[in-house]
Design an enzyme around this catalytic site. Structure first.
Site, PDB file in Angstrom:
ATOM      1  N   ASP A  37      41.623  45.763  43.334  1.00 17.74           N
ATOM      2  CA  ASP A  37      42.283  44.607  44.189  1.00 17.74           C
ATOM      3  C   ASP A  37      43.706  44.435  43.966  1.00 17.74           C
ATOM      4  OD1 ASP A  37      42.583  42.538  45.934  1.00 17.74           O
ATOM      5  OD2 ASP A  37      40.557  41.779  45.774  1.00 17.74           O
ATOM      6  N   ASP A  38      44.551  45.104  45.078  1.00 20.16           N
ATOM      7  CA  ASP A  38      45.806  45.110  45.044  1.00 20.16           C
ATOM      8  C   ASP A  38      46.576  45.975  44.130  1.00 20.16           C
ATOM      9  OD1 ASP A  38      45.390  43.097  46.943  1.00 20.16           O
ATOM     10  OD2 ASP A  38      46.439  41.605  45.855  1.00 20.16           O
ATOM     11  N   CYS A  77      42.462  42.550  52.388  1.00 23.74           N
ATOM     12  CA  CYS A  77      41.047  42.254  51.371  1.00 23.74           C
ATOM     13  C   CYS A  77      39.755  42.369  52.568  1.00 23.74           C
ATOM     14  CB  CYS A  77      40.767  40.950  50.759  1.00 23.74           C
ATOM     15  SG  CYS A  77      42.187  40.807  49.560  1.00 23.74           S
ATOM     16  N   HIS A 132      33.479  39.645  49.601  1.00 28.77           N
ATOM     17  CA  HIS A 132      34.528  39.312  50.704  1.00 28.77           C
ATOM     18  C   HIS A 132      34.133  39.653  52.019  1.00 28.77           C
ATOM     19  CE1 HIS A 132      39.307  38.047  50.410  1.00 28.77           C
ATOM     20  NE2 HIS A 132      38.258  37.175  51.160  1.00 28.77           N
ATOM     21  N   ASP A 272      42.087  48.514  47.271  1.00 24.96           N
ATOM     22  CA  ASP A 272      41.739  47.890  48.674  1.00 24.96           C
ATOM     23  C   ASP A 272      42.758  47.957  49.585  1.00 24.96           C
ATOM     24  OD1 ASP A 272      42.719  45.719  47.292  1.00 24.96           O
ATOM     25  OD2 ASP A 272      41.541  44.395  48.421  1.00 24.96           O
ATOM     26  N   ASN A 273      44.084  47.772  49.013  1.00 26.39           N
ATOM     27  CA  ASN A 273      45.262  47.990  49.705  1.00 26.39           C
ATOM     28  C   ASN A 273      46.649  47.854  48.680  1.00 26.39           C
ATOM     29  OD1 ASN A 273      44.488  44.525  50.313  1.00 26.39           O
ATOM     30  ND2 ASN A 273      45.907  44.893  48.611  1.00 26.39           N
TER      31      ASN A 273
END
Length: 471
Positions: A37-38, A77, A132, A272-273
Site C-alpha cells: 500500500d503506497d 486504494c 477496501h 496499489d499506487n
C-alpha cells in the site's frame, strides 16, 4: 490364444495406469499475490532506495522478472484493488476513490474476482490484510470468492486517530471471516501477523492448489513496525517498515522452498499506487517520477512489479514492456486453465512476457482514469498524452513530517501535454507542438475509450460501464 489375450489386457491395464499416474503427477500452480500500500517506484534496492536494504526483494528480481513499466490500475486504494481483482479498469465497474466506513457501495456480486475464477479449478483461496472493496457484509471477501479472510476492511488511517480528521472515523475493525474480533488493533503487528497467517495457510494447503492475496496495509500511513525492526534503518520509520516487508517476502520464499513448492508457485509483488509524498519522511520515493499517489502522472501509477516462478520465469529478467495490474487476472486464469469472466474485462495475458518472450507486446495502450470517471491521459507505451484537467499536485509545497501531512493542491489546472516516456519518464518536457502525428494516434485511443468507458472531462457517458454493488 489365451496367453495373447491375457498379454493384451495386461498391456492395456499397465498403459492406462501409467497414463493415470502421469496425469496425477502433473503439478498445479499456486499463486501468492503480495499487494503493498503506497510503495513508490524508488522504494526497493534495485530502483534506488537509500538508508535501508531489501535483500529478499532483490533476490526475487535475481530469481525472476522485474517489470519496469508496470502500472497500477488507478492511483488510489479502492479503485486500484477493484481493478486488480477483476481485471477491469476500475471505472468500468463503478469504482473510484477510496471507500470508507460510510460508503454504501462495494464490489458488485456480478463481477468475478481472481478468487472466484480460481475456485472453479479447485483452488483454496485466502486474503490476509487490507480489503477496501466495501465494508458491509455482502461486499466482504467471503462473499466474493475467498475461503478465508483475516484483516481490515479499509485503510488503517480510517480510525479515530487520523492526524487531520480526529474522531471522524469509528474504531477500526479487525475481521476474521465475517466477524469483528477486535477494534483499533495494534498496527505494529500487521506485517508480522498477516505474514504468519499466509505461511500457516500455505502449510495447511500444501497438497492442494491455493491462491493467497497478501494485501499488506503498509507502508501506508500511519507507519508502524514491530520491535524486531524498529530503529533498524538509516531512513527512520519508513525504512524500518520497508525492511519488515522485505522480511515478509523472505519468509514466504523460505516456506515455499522448505515445502518444495517453489517450482509450482508463482509469487507476485507490487503496489496499489505510488507514494503519498506530502507525508514527507513517512512516505516513499517515486524514484524521480512526477507527482505521486492520487495523480495520473507516472509517480502516481508506475510502481515496481516482480514475479518469481522457479523453472518457468527466467532468472534475472528485466521486462520493459508495458503491463498493468488489470493483466494479472487473465494471466492467472490462463495458467490455471480457468475460463475468463463472462463480462468484458480490460486485462491481457502476459504469460509470454513472463517466460522471457519479449518479442510480443500484449498491452498496446493504457488509460489513466482518475476521480469519478475522468480520462486524464493515455499512452501507447512510449508516448503519453495528458489532457487538460484539474488534478492533485504536491509540487511547490513543503512535505509534512513524522506522520503529519503537508499541504497539497487538489485542483491544479494541468495543460495538454505530450511526453516521450522513453527519454523523459519524469514528464518534464512537453513535446505537444512538434509531434502532431503522435498526438493524432493517441487521440484515437482516447476517443475509443470515451465511447467505451466515458469521460467526465469531455462529457461522455460511455456505453459499457457497469454499476458497483449497492446496499
Amino acid at each position: 490364444m489365451l496367453k495373447k489375450l491375457l498379454s493384451f489386457f495386461l498391456t492395456v491395464f499397465f498403459a492406462l495406469n501409467i497414463s493415470s499416474c502421469k496425469k496425477e503427477s502433473v503439478q498445479h500452480v499456486n499463486f501468492i499475490l503480495v499487494y503493498l500500500d503506497d510503495m513508490g517506484y524508488g522504494d526497493i534496492d534495485i530502483t534506488g532506495s537509500q538508508g535501508y536494504s531489501t535483500p529478499h526483494i532483490d533476490r526475487m528480481s535475481k530469481n525472476g522478472i522485474f517489470f519496469s513499466h508496470y502500472y497500477a490500475p488507478q492511483a488510489v486504494c479502492s479503485a486500484s484493488r477493484a481493478g486488480l481483482l477483476t481485471g477491469c479498469y476500475p471505472n468500468r465497474i463503478g469504482f473510484s476513490g477510496a471507500i470508507n466506513h460510510s460508503s454504501k457501495i462495494g464490489i458488485n456480486n456480478q463481477e468475478e474476482t481472481i478468487a472466484e475464477i480460481l475456485k472453479t479449478k479447485g483452488y483454496r483461496t485466502a486474503i490476509f490484510g487490507k480489503w477496501h472493496l466495501g465494508c458491509q457484509s455482502q461486499f466482504l471477501p467471503l462473499q466474493n470468492g475467498f475461503d478465508e479472510f483475516y484483516g481490515i476492511p479499509y485503510s488503517h488511517d480510517m480510525w479515530p486517530y487520523h492526524p487531520t480528521n480526529k474522531n471522524f472515523y469509528p474504531p477500526l475493525p479487525l475481521i476474521n471471516g465475517n466477524d469483528i474480533i477486535e477494534t483499533n488493533p495494534d498496527n505494529s503487528q500487521f506485517t508480522t501477523a498477516f505474514t504468519e497467517k499466509s505461511i500457516d495457510f500455505i502449510k495447511r494447503n500444501k497438497s492442494t492448489p491455493f491462491f493467497i492475496y497478501l494485501a499488506h496495509p503498509l507502508p501506508h500511513v500511519p507507519l508502524a513496525v514491530s520491535d524486531n525492526f524498529r530503529n533498524k534503518s538509516e531512513q527512520g520509520l519508513y525504512g524500518d517498515v520497508m525492511m519488515e516487508i522485505d522480511w515478509s517476502i523472505g519468509e514466504l520464499v523460505k516456506t515455499l522452498e522448505e515445502l518444495n513448492l517453489d517450482k509450482n508457485t508463482l509469487l507476485i509483488l507490487t503496489s496499489d499506487n505510488g507514494p503519498w509524498i506530502n507525508y514527507g519522511n513517512h512516505a516513499g520515493s517515486t524514484g524521480g517520477l512526477r507527482e505521486g499517489k492520487g495523480t495520473s502522472f507516472e509517480g502516481g501509477q508506475r510502481v515496481p512489479c516482480l514475479m518469481q516462478w522457479k523453472g518457468t520465469i527466467p532468472e534475472g529478467l528485466v521486462c520493459n514492456k508495458m503491463v498493468s495490474g488489470i493483466d494479472i487476472l487473465p494471466t492467472l486464469a490462463n495458467i490455471a486453465g480457468a475460463k475468463l469472466p463472462e463480462r468484458k474485462i480490460d486485462g491481457v495475458n502476459i504469460l509470454e512476457l513472463m517466460k522471457g518472450n519479449t518479442d510480443v507486446t500484449p498491452r498496446k495502450k493504457f488509460l489513466y482514469y482518475y476521480r469519478k470517471n475522468s480520462l486524464e491521459a493515455v499512452t501507447n507505451g512510449e508516448w503519453k498524452l495528458v489532457f487538460p484537467h484539474p488534478g492533485r499536485s504536491y509540487e511547490d509545497f513543503v512535505p509534512g513530517k513524522d506522520g503529519m501531512p503537508g499541504e497539497v493542491y487538489e485542483n491544479r489546472a494541468f495543460d495538454r501535454e505530450l511526453f516521450d516516456l522513453r527519454r523523459d519518464p519524469g514528464e518534464r518536457y512537453n513535446l505537444i507542438n512538434s509531434n502532431p502525428e503522435i498526438v493524432e494516434e493517441l487521440e484515437k485511443i482516447a476517443n475509443e475509450a470515451r465511447e467505451d468507458l466515458g469521460d467526465d472531462i469531455t462529457g461522455h457517458e460511455g456505453k459499457n460501464r457497469r454499476p458497483p454493488g449497492k446496499l
